[in-house]
Design a protein around this motif. Structure first.
Motif, PDB file in Angstrom:
ATOM      1  N   SER A 235      57.751  24.131  18.017  1.00 54.66           N
ATOM      2  CA  SER A 235      59.197  23.998  17.785  1.00 54.66           C
ATOM      3  C   SER A 235      59.700  25.150  16.927  1.00 54.66           C
ATOM      4  O   SER A 235      60.758  25.729  17.202  1.00 54.66           O
ATOM      5  CB  SER A 235      59.506  22.668  17.080  1.00 54.66           C
ATOM      6  N   GLY A 236      58.934  25.503  15.912  1.00 53.86           N
ATOM      7  CA  GLY A 236      59.296  26.625  15.052  1.00 53.86           C
ATOM      8  C   GLY A 236      59.377  27.937  15.808  1.00 53.86           C
ATOM      9  O   GLY A 236      60.331  28.722  15.649  1.00 53.86           O
ATOM     10  N   ILE A 237      58.383  28.163  16.666  1.00 52.83           N
ATOM     11  CA  ILE A 237      58.364  29.400  17.463  1.00 52.83           C
ATOM     12  C   ILE A 237      59.593  29.486  18.362  1.00 52.83           C
ATOM     13  O   ILE A 237      60.273  30.524  18.432  1.00 52.83           O
ATOM     14  CB  ILE A 237      57.085  29.460  18.314  1.00 52.83           C
ATOM     15  N   LEU A 238      59.884  28.389  19.044  1.00 54.11           N
ATOM     16  CA  LEU A 238      61.004  28.395  19.996  1.00 54.11           C
ATOM     17  C   LEU A 238      62.342  28.532  19.268  1.00 54.11           C
ATOM     18  O   LEU A 238      63.255  29.229  19.747  1.00 54.11           O
ATOM     19  CB  LEU A 238      60.979  27.127  20.856  1.00 54.11           C
ATOM     20  N   ALA A 239      62.433  27.878  18.112  1.00 57.58           N
ATOM     21  CA  ALA A 239      63.673  27.971  17.348  1.00 57.58           C
ATOM     22  C   ALA A 239      63.888  29.412  16.864  1.00 57.58           C
ATOM     23  O   ALA A 239      65.004  29.954  16.916  1.00 57.58           O
ATOM     24  CB  ALA A 239      63.630  27.010  16.158  1.00 57.58           C
ATOM     25  N   GLU A 240      62.803  30.019  16.398  1.00 56.63           N
ATOM     26  CA  GLU A 240      62.902  31.404  15.933  1.00 56.63           C
ATOM     27  C   GLU A 240      63.325  32.327  17.073  1.00 56.63           C
ATOM     28  O   GLU A 240      64.173  33.211  16.899  1.00 56.63           O
ATOM     29  CB  GLU A 240      61.559  31.846  15.363  1.00 56.63           C
ATOM     30  N   GLY A 241      62.741  32.129  18.251  1.00 61.17           N
ATOM     31  CA  GLY A 241      63.081  32.946  19.413  1.00 61.17           C
ATOM     32  C   GLY A 241      64.546  32.781  19.814  1.00 61.17           C
ATOM     33  O   GLY A 241      65.210  33.744  20.208  1.00 61.17           O
ATOM     34  N   ALA A 242      65.002  31.529  19.737  1.00 62.28           N
ATOM     35  CA  ALA A 242      66.400  31.286  20.105  1.00 62.28           C
ATOM     36  C   ALA A 242      67.339  31.935  19.083  1.00 62.28           C
ATOM     37  O   ALA A 242      68.370  32.515  19.450  1.00 62.28           O
ATOM     38  CB  ALA A 242      66.661  29.776  20.184  1.00 62.28           C
ATOM     39  N   GLN A 243      66.964  31.842  17.816  1.00 63.21           N
ATOM     40  CA  GLN A 243      67.783  32.446  16.772  1.00 63.21           C
ATOM     41  C   GLN A 243      67.841  33.968  16.922  1.00 63.21           C
ATOM     42  O   GLN A 243      68.874  34.583  16.676  1.00 63.21           O
ATOM     43  CB  GLN A 243      67.215  32.064  15.404  1.00 63.21           C
ATOM     44  N   LYS A 244      66.715  34.553  17.319  1.00 64.24           N
ATOM     45  CA  LYS A 244      66.694  36.013  17.497  1.00 64.24           C
ATOM     46  C   LYS A 244      67.243  36.443  18.852  1.00 64.24           C
ATOM     47  O   LYS A 244      67.209  37.636  19.190  1.00 64.24           O
ATOM     48  CB  LYS A 244      65.266  36.546  17.318  1.00 64.24           C
ATOM     49  N   GLY A 245      67.689  35.509  19.629  1.00 63.55           N
ATOM     50  CA  GLY A 245      68.306  35.837  20.897  1.00 63.55           C
ATOM     51  C   GLY A 245      67.349  36.241  22.002  1.00 63.55           C
ATOM     52  O   GLY A 245      67.779  36.807  23.003  1.00 63.55           O
ATOM     53  N   VAL A 246      66.062  35.961  21.851  1.00 67.47           N
ATOM     54  CA  VAL A 246      65.117  36.335  22.908  1.00 67.47           C
ATOM     55  C   VAL A 246      64.635  35.138  23.724  1.00 67.47           C
ATOM     56  O   VAL A 246      64.037  35.317  24.791  1.00 67.47           O
ATOM     57  CB  VAL A 246      63.917  37.110  22.335  1.00 67.47           C
ATOM     58  N   PHE A 247      64.853  33.919  23.236  1.00 66.14           N
ATOM     59  CA  PHE A 247      64.500  32.711  24.003  1.00 66.14           C
ATOM     60  C   PHE A 247      65.753  31.891  24.253  1.00 66.14           C
ATOM     61  O   PHE A 247      66.712  31.930  23.459  1.00 66.14           O
ATOM     62  CB  PHE A 247      63.528  31.806  23.228  1.00 66.14           C
ATOM     63  N   VAL A 248      65.754  31.161  25.375  1.00 73.32           N
ATOM     64  CA  VAL A 248      66.832  30.200  25.614  1.00 73.32           C
ATOM     65  C   VAL A 248      66.663  29.017  24.658  1.00 73.32           C
ATOM     66  O   VAL A 248      65.589  28.783  24.113  1.00 73.32           O
ATOM     67  CB  VAL A 248      66.824  29.671  27.069  1.00 73.32           C
ATOM     68  N   LYS A 249      67.753  28.307  24.483  1.00 69.98           N
ATOM     69  CA  LYS A 249      67.682  27.068  23.716  1.00 69.98           C
ATOM     70  C   LYS A 249      67.109  25.995  24.656  1.00 69.98           C
ATOM     71  O   LYS A 249      67.562  25.825  25.766  1.00 69.98           O
ATOM     72  CB  LYS A 249      69.097  26.689  23.240  1.00 69.98           C
ATOM     73  N   THR A 250      66.086  25.311  24.206  1.00 73.05           N
ATOM     74  CA  THR A 250      65.415  24.353  25.100  1.00 73.05           C
ATOM     75  C   THR A 250      64.911  23.151  24.292  1.00 73.05           C
ATOM     76  O   THR A 250      65.178  23.042  23.101  1.00 73.05           O
ATOM     77  CB  THR A 250      64.241  25.044  25.842  1.00 73.05           C
TER      78      THR A 250
END
Lengths: 206, 206
Positions: free
Chosen positions: B133-148
């Motif tokens: 969850s932390g990894i995905l949240a960080e990615g979404a915050q940095k604009g490289v992952f979708v919000k999921t």
DNA sequence: GGATGGTTTAACTAAATAGTTAAATTATTC
DNA sequence: GAATAATTTAACTATTTAGTTAAACCATCC
């Protein structure tokens, strides 16, 4: 009347057996217990169906019976590869929701290397893998999907759906896991299913 | 020497038990059989460890012991979200390859709704879900992952890896399934693992 | 060597298990 | 109603099961 009665008895046995095999596995299941849950005398199981192994095979076949037909019915050749893939995923969700015992029994078979799995079910599985392979190949040919390993995609879909479904009771049971999915309940929720669709379509998109 | 001897006896019991629990589940496992495989007298299991339930809990805890530590060790805070996610997936593969019994036992627990699962393991699981969850949240915050939904992604990864690993014996056993993955064998193959990485990274990419 | 503590063994206990058997019961046909 | 066939029952069989017990054995220390 006698024929109908025999069918109803058999049905009650198969239903009870499915629940118990899914709960405690083949080796852990007790024929006495299955009889008790089915509300029949134990000897009737041997009379109507056969020994424990025959009962197990019958349960699996009974539950798996028309899964392949569901896939072929839901996936139309006129659909785009994307919509075919969506229909595939939705069918997985549907099958797992309608036959949780089947999902549980398949998990157990995986755990024991398919030890008690009938050959006919393996053939059904192979056909389902053939379906998704076809979809992915078509998408790759039309330039809308990346070239990938179909079995891996299949495992991702099946894995996600089955694990989401099967983990629901565990999440309810343990407070530490209660917050992992804000919408709980017995079904693979529409939101989770939609997210699996999105992620899988994104994963294979060219 | 006496202390060492007790430790070795305990180890032999835990190893034998892990194999048998993974093969036939908790209810299907026989204490007599575990003792036979471990090469000990049955009473020693009760002396060194306790009853069947205590043995089961010990086996799970023993196998699960340092899985969380592996995750935290492999995933560095200085890495990009993409590399963190890759490390996460590789760790899943590593844990499943090193502890196939653990994977099998967890499959069985899912099948029975976590019936015999100790609370401590649920807490370990929650921590692992917290990591992704932390990894995905960080990615979404940095604009490289979708919000999921992080749990869904987690289930996809775990499901794919575990199913690939666990389906290997089934694929070997049934000719109908032999062609589904051209590279077979006991390990989650490098190629399959790399493909899971690609697909998952693609799935969450913005 | 004796005392002490730890480990292992062989035998036991009460209950449970998969499958069987033959009689009883029910349903169908003429 | 009798004969026949199908279904169900209660009891049985031989074996297995989780757990227990007390004695035997082993290791260590003084």
């Amino acid at each position: 009347m006698t024929k109908l009665r025999g069918k109803q008895t058999t049905q009650r046995i198969l239903n009870a057996a499915a629940g118990i095999f899914s709960d405690v596995g083949f080796e852990g299941a007790r024929v006495d217990e299955i009889a008790r849950v089915a509300g029949v005398n134990k000897a009737m199981i041997y009379y109507h169906i056969g020994d424990k192994k025959a009962l197990y095979a019958r349960v699996i076949h009974h539950a798996f019976g028309n899964a392949v037909e569901q896939f072929t019915r839901n996936i139309k050749s006129t659909q785009s590869p994307q919509n075919k893939l969506r229909a595939f995923i939705r069918t997985v969700v549907e099958v797992v929701d309608r036959h949780p015992e089947l999902a549980a029994i398949m998990l157990r078979e995986q755990a024991s290397g398919g030890k008690n799995l009938p050959e006919t079910v393996a053939q059904d599985l192979a056909r389902i893998v053939g379906i998704i392979s076809g979809i992915l190949a078509e998408g790759a040919q039309k330039g809308v999907f990346v070239k990938t390993i179909p079995f891996v995609v299949h495992m991702m879909i099946i894995g996600a759906v089955v694990f989401l479904k099967m983990s629901s009771p565990i999440r309810s049971k343990f407070p530490a896991l209660s917050d992992t999915l804000s919408i709980s309940g017995d079904k693979v929720s529409d939101m989770a299913a939609a997210e699996i669709e999105n992620l899988v379509l994104n994963a294979v998109r060219k």
